[in-house]
Write an enzyme that holds these catalytic residues in place. Structure first.
Site, mmCIF file in Angstrom:
data_model
loop_
_atom_site.group_PDB
_atom_site.id
_atom_site.type_symbol
_atom_site.label_atom_id
_atom_site.label_comp_id
_atom_site.label_asym_id
_atom_site.label_seq_id
_atom_site.Cartn_x
_atom_site.Cartn_y
_atom_site.Cartn_z
ATOM 1 N N GLU A 86 33.679 41.517 23.086
ATOM 2 C CA GLU A 86 34.665 40.661 22.450
ATOM 3 C C GLU A 86 36.008 41.328 22.169
ATOM 4 O O GLU A 86 37.039 40.682 22.238
ATOM 5 C CB GLU A 86 34.088 40.116 21.128
ATOM 6 C CG GLU A 86 32.878 39.208 21.289
ATOM 7 C CD GLU A 86 33.227 37.886 21.950
ATOM 8 O OE1 GLU A 86 34.361 37.417 21.783
ATOM 9 O OE2 GLU A 86 32.353 37.328 22.647
ATOM 10 N N SER A 470 -17.737 11.874 -14.248
ATOM 11 C CA SER A 470 -18.394 12.834 -15.151
ATOM 12 C C SER A 470 -17.626 14.143 -15.287
ATOM 13 O O SER A 470 -17.942 14.945 -16.170
ATOM 14 C CB SER A 470 -19.814 13.116 -14.657
ATOM 15 O OG SER A 470 -20.599 11.949 -14.707
#
Length: 804
Positions: A86, A470
């Site tokens: 770059e 229960s």
């Protein structure tokens, strides 16, 4: 001479005009330029991460996958590769490369096409952070001006960091560290030279030059960068050539979730969204949960195994869809239709969708979602499969493969890891939930809200309100113990007929077995889950007293029907609600609140939230009898331990201890005896089954961990007459606790005020000596049984004025 002078004057005038024009342009544009100094404080859009308490990734939310790096964390090979690709003069220029710009302009004039960009890394940073991407002259001039300002304000290293962490690199990856994880499943520091060069080549065209979308173009770009590095003296020719010979090995690694906990992740996502709004997805928060990674994995697998075991008991329901060949389509059209259908079907907990393509006498060929052909063998698997008839009935084993499958059937298959073959399976229709808490402070250690988040995002652990049956009796019996009923109290297990307060019907409750057992000690009534005893206990205790008691424990009693059906757990609660209640029994009677988020860190690692839960602290409230008189009222009102938030004591610690003992008998010899396979003496729990049955429950604990499991259908279908809490929910609990419980066993200490006496097992009376038929029992010191010297004396009256 005159011509030369004229040209010189012309050049001077043109130069002055150009300078004047540029100055005017600068004065026009500069007021609108962003402040370059704000780049120091730029907030990168970083996704939220959800972690287990041991730092393993549970989930990630946010579109932009990003992992910012500091300059000194960036490998030198990658720095060189990026500069070569770059801007090789980055550390030399002042933000603008005039020669590069001139070259780009000349190429544009000569060819009419843009070939080299001429933008430095600094100019790209200025564009990416502060400017639009429109390609105009004014935008380019703004870019140059801002780049010069950026170079004045920031160091080269800071500029390089901004570029490395911001740039888009394909597949939702922003920044090179995220790209390294996406394409190679590694950190940037772990990559090789050719891999560094591959990543450095992506910014030029991230959607086209990445090694997944176009590996050929990506390799060409990589090799060019390696050549540039060699020509710039960054690497030698040997490294260049060996790197160019390296194959493209990138594969989509994506997000590496280490702990499968989709329901947990979704709970965190919703909470973070309510706290921080949409910033939760982009501000880089890291959320550490209370979830134990190993326990969570065990919970998920236990739930899957339990549901699939239940499902196999009830038979093969047939294909999910039927896609038979059509007369008007040829073979290629048929195959394409099947592939499209498979593409739409998710894989549910490793159960792979497939379509039957051919059937013969020895088996069936199937096309799997991956596009591969697999074989199902009649002898190995199919001949033993029974078809579903009803929740209580299956067919006999299939006599031929045609009884099970047809061409075009969309089914599920799974691999047999031992044989390496595939077998027919199906996604269970029933659902389940499991939640586990630390009883000391309510921290959620594991939570699974169903089988397959892909199948349903409904979190049954926190959202499904179901009757606990229960399973709720533990809280009724705890209330009874605090109001004078003892584990030795005899209560008549006999038929009872009551007006149902919610309708005109007469209510005739029964035990699950359909039998009645007569006078029964309270301990045995809980051990064997005798419904008629529970109803009589609630009659004696009183509805209002019981409702007040469970409300004090933290249960929401709004809308609770004030009738005796409460004794059988008819008011609906979530599994998390029930687990929180059992945590009170497990921790000595302290009310703790379940919580999931332990702490939240921002993107820089600062802790911005830390949980401050209620903590069960038995020692905090202990005051010796000699000290009690000396304490002033203001001393009593102060917390004993200022480092924690002391949880309120809502259950007498003696009731907690006695309930732990009684619930331990449920496992030793009662409805939860399957859990004896764990070979532990420190566990206790209770089954639960509702009418139908439609719901199966088990809740159990030791002092370190409490867990609740539930099984049922989302549409309240019947589970089957042979399905109970002990057959459907308990196996899930067992498989989970086998992995999650600490290896070292621990039992609660007996609190003061508890007396251990020998009683007659038939009458519940206190006996002297050790006569045959006597057992030890625990009592509150103020509720001791009356004494008799004859262990066989029939029951007359007891501390509750007789048998009821």
């Amino acid at each position: 001479m005159a011509l030369t002078r004229t040209l010189l004057i012309g050049f001077i005038i043109a130069g002055c005009a150009a300078l004047w024009w540029l100055a005017g342009l600068y004065l026009y544009l500069s007021p609108n330029l962003p402040d370059a100094d704000t780049l120091r404080d730029v907030k990168l859009q970083t996704p939220m991460k959800v972690m287990s308490n041991d730092g393993r990734l549970i989930g990630q939310f946010g579109e932009q996958k990003r992992s910012p790096l500091q300059f000194d964390e960036i490998p030198s090979d990658f720095v060189n590769a990026l500069l070569a690709a770059e801007d090789d003069q980055f550390f030399e220029h002042g933000g603008v490369d005039l020669l590069g710009l001139a070259r780009a302009v000349s190429e544009l004039i000569a060819t009419g096409r843009k070939r080299s960009g001429g933008s430095t890394l600094t100019m790209q940073v200025a564009r990416n952070y502060a400017l639009t991407l429109e390609q105009t002259f004014l935008r380019k001039f703004n870019e140059i001006l801002l780049a010069l300002e950026v170079e004045r304000v920031l160091t080269k290293e800071e500029i390089f960091e901004l570029y490395v962490n911001r740039i888009f690199l394909g597949h939702r990856s922003y920044g090179f560290e995220a790209a390294a994880q996406t394409y190679y499943g590694k950190s940037l520091s772990e990559l090789s030279l050719p891999q560094h060069a591959m990543l450095a080549g992506i910014p030029k065209a991230p959607s086209r030059n990445n090694p997944l979308s176009n590996p050929e173009r990506a390799k060409i770009r990589r090799d060019w960068i390696l050549g540039r590095m060699a020509s710039l003296g960054m690497i030698d020719e040997t490294a260049r050539d060996s790197s160019r010979a390296s194959p493209v090995v990138a594969t989509y690694s994506g997000l590496r979730v280490e702990v499968e906990a989709d329901y947990i992740a979704e709970m965190v996502r919703k909470e973070m969204l309510s706290r921080f709004g949409n910033g939760a997805y982009s501000d880089g928060y890291v959320v550490y949960t209370t979830v134990d990674g190993n326990a969570q994995l065990a919970a998920r697998q236990a739930l899957i195994n339990g549901l699939r075991t239940y499902d196999k008991r009830h038979g093969w329901r047939g294909p999910e869809r039927q896609l038979p060949p059509l007369e008007e389509e040829d073979e290629s059209q048929l195959q394409e239709r099947w592939r499209l259908a498979l593409a739409e079907m998710p894989v549910i907990v490793d159960l792979v969708p497939a379509i039957v393509t051919e059937i013969d006498g020895t088996g069936a060929n199937v096309l799997s979602k991956s596009g591969q052909q697999q074989r199902l063998q009649w002898q190995d698997d199919l001949k033993s499969i029974r078809r579903y008839r009803t929740e209580n009935l299956t067919s006999s084993a299939a006599e031929s493969i045609e009884d099970l499958l047809s061409v075009g059937d969309l089914i599920r298959i799974e691999e047999d890891p031992e044989k390496g073959t595939y077998r027919l399976t199906q996604v269970p229709r029933a659902q389940a939930a499991l939640v586990a808490l630390n009883p000391s402070d309510g921290a959620i250690r594991a939570l699974v809200g169903g089988m397959g988040f892909e199948l349903s995002k409904f979190n049954r652990a926190t959202q499904a309100r179901r009757q606990p049956g229960s399973n709720f009796k533990a809280f009724l019996y705890a209330a009874a113990l605090e109001h004078g009923i003892t584990p030795a109290t005899l209560i008549n297990d006999a038929p009872i007929v009551l007006d149902n307060l919610s309708s005109d019907e007469i209510w005739r409750p029964e035990n699950d077995s359909g039998r009645f057992y007569g006078p029964t000690r309270l301990r045995n009534a809980l051990t064997y889950s005798r419904n008629l005893v529970s109803i009589r206990v609630l009659q004696r205790l009183g509805l209002n007293r019981f409702i007040d008691y469970v409300e004090q424990m933290g249960f929401n009693t709004e809308g609770m029907a004030r009738n005796l059906t409460l004794a059988l757990g008819t008011h609906a609660y979530t599994p998390l609600d029930i687990a929180a209640g059992y945590a009170i029994v497990a921790n000595g009677g302290f009310r703790v609140e379940p919580y999931l988020i332990a702490r939240i860190e921002d993107a820089t690692g600062n802790v911005i939230y830390e949980a401050d839960p209620w903590v069960a602290c038995p020692a905090c409230g202990e005051i010796g009898p000699k000290d009690e008189e000396a304490l002033r009222m203001e001393d009593i009102l102060q917390p004993v331990n200022s480092d924690i938030r002391e949880a309120p004591q809502v259950m007498d610690p003696r009731a907690s201890y006695l309930m732990s003992s009684m619930l331990g008998d449920v496992i030793k010899r009662g409805t939860g005896r399957r859990a004896r396979v764990l070979e532990r003496s420190d566990i206790a729990g209770k089954t639960g089954t509702t009418n139908g049955p439609r719901d199966a429950w088990f809740s159990g604990f030791n002092p370190n961990l409490v867990a609740t499991s539930w099984v049922g259908f989302d549409d309240y279908s019947l589970l089957g007459k042979r399905e109970f809490g002990g057959t459907a929910a308990l196996p899930i609990w067992i498989d989970f606790m086998r992995e999650a419980l600490p290896k070292e066993q621990s039992s609660p200490s007996m609190p003061s005020g508890v007396v251990r006496l020998r009683i007659d097992r038939k009458t519940g009376r206190r006996v002297t000596g050790t006569p045959e038929g006597s057992v030890y029992e625990y009592f509150f010191e103020e509720f001791l049984p009356t004494q008799t010297s004859d262990g066989d004396k029939p029951l007359g009256t007891d501390e509750l004025d007789g048998l009821f």
